[in-house]
Motif scaffolding. Structure first.
Motif, PDB file in Angstrom:
ATOM      1  N   PHE A  64       0.866  -1.181   0.000  1.00 15.78           N
ATOM      2  CA  PHE A  64       0.000   0.000   0.000  1.00 15.78           C
ATOM      3  C   PHE A  64       0.902   1.231   0.000  1.00 15.78           C
ATOM      4  N   TYR A 108       0.787   4.340   0.920  1.00 13.18           N
ATOM      5  CA  TYR A 108       0.751   5.403   1.916  1.00 13.18           C
ATOM      6  C   TYR A 108       0.696   4.802   3.326  1.00 13.18           C
ATOM      7  N   GLU A 109       1.011   5.613   4.307  1.00 12.32           N
ATOM      8  CA  GLU A 109       0.791   5.208   5.689  1.00 12.32           C
ATOM      9  C   GLU A 109      -0.689   5.441   5.977  1.00 12.32           C
ATOM     10  N   SER A 110      -1.461   4.380   6.063  1.00 14.64           N
ATOM     11  CA  SER A 110      -2.911   4.554   6.234  1.00 14.64           C
ATOM     12  C   SER A 110      -3.279   4.911   7.677  1.00 14.64           C
ATOM     13  N   VAL A 113      -4.920   3.330   9.624  1.00 15.99           N
ATOM     14  CA  VAL A 113      -6.318   2.991   9.907  1.00 15.99           C
ATOM     15  C   VAL A 113      -6.511   1.676  10.656  1.00 15.99           C
ATOM     16  N   HIS A 133     -12.154   6.551   4.084  1.00  7.66           N
ATOM     17  CA  HIS A 133     -11.028   7.262   4.696  1.00  7.66           C
ATOM     18  C   HIS A 133     -10.240   7.966   3.582  1.00  7.66           C
ATOM     19  N   ILE A 193      -7.199   8.613   2.851  1.00  8.47           N
ATOM     20  CA  ILE A 193      -5.995   7.990   2.284  1.00  8.47           C
ATOM     21  C   ILE A 193      -6.359   6.762   1.433  1.00  8.47           C
ATOM     22  N   ILE A 194      -7.436   6.055   1.822  1.00 13.61           N
ATOM     23  CA  ILE A 194      -7.915   4.907   1.036  1.00 13.61           C
ATOM     24  C   ILE A 194      -8.540   5.423  -0.261  1.00 13.61           C
ATOM     25  N   GLU A 232       1.004  -3.253   4.588  1.00 12.07           N
ATOM     26  CA  GLU A 232       0.687  -1.872   4.937  1.00 12.07           C
ATOM     27  C   GLU A 232       1.743  -1.388   5.901  1.00 12.07           C
ATOM     28  N   SER A 264       2.624   1.491   8.396  1.00 14.10           N
ATOM     29  CA  SER A 264       2.420   2.661   9.247  1.00 14.10           C
ATOM     30  C   SER A 264       3.332   2.444  10.437  1.00 14.10           C
TER      31      SER A 264
END
Length: 172
Positions: A24, A26-28, A30, A59, A61-62, A106, A108
């Motif tokens: 993914f 980006y840093e989600s 979430v 969200h 970023i999603i 992911e 983050s």
């Protein structure tokens, strides 16, 4: 997971080169939020389940990762095992499927503080705790964000300790 500036982005880039792993972009941030939010709802209730799905699907970023669109709900989710894990997995597999990849990743760094919760929901998850020399993290974050090196070193110590404690609790 780890301290910001520890190299998690470089590791994610390397993992994304695998033909199986979708990274993914980006840093989600979430996953821990959604896990906590799931404790507040009845996932057997269709409305609650769809509302929880909507929290992550809409969200920012999603939506950004999905070309500005909310990830669509699939009614098959109502027939499958209803869990916060199924929602999170569905969302990230939505992106992985577009690239014909079978595993999602992911990144983050802050998730280091939620390893126990993540492993409760995803017991088979693989978590990589990346530790970079604190002095290098401090120099990097000071150079990029003008943060105080002393504050960064203190944060680094806390993050490393939290991650190492989780690693000891979940040795496998």
């Amino acid at each position: 997971v780890g301290m910001n500036g520890s190299g998690t982005t470089m590791l994610l880039d390397a993992l994304s080169r695998s033909p199986s792993v979708y990274a993914f972009p980006y840093e989600s941030r979430v996953i821990p939020y959604l896990i906590k939010k799931a404790d507040e709802v009845d996932l057997t209730n269709d409305r609650d389940f769809k509302d929880l799905f909507s929290v992550i699907a809409s969200h920012p970023i999603i939506v950004r990762a999905n070309a500005g669109k909310k990830v669509p709900f699939d009614d098959r989710l109502l027939r499958d095992r209803r869990s916060v894990a199924s929602i999170i997995d569905y969302i990230f597999m939505h992106f992985a499927d577009k690239e014909s990849k079978s595993i999602w990743c992911e990144k983050s760094p802050q998730n280091v503080q939620a390893i126990d919760e993540i492993l409760t929901v995803f017991p088979d998850a693989m978590i990589i705790h990346l530790i970079r020399d604190g002095r290098d993290c401090a120099a990097s974050l000071h150079r990029r964000l003008k943060r105080s090196p002393e504050l960064i070193i203190n944060r680094w110590k806390k993050i490393v300790a939290v991650g190492e404690a989780a690693c000891h609790r979940h040795e496998d």
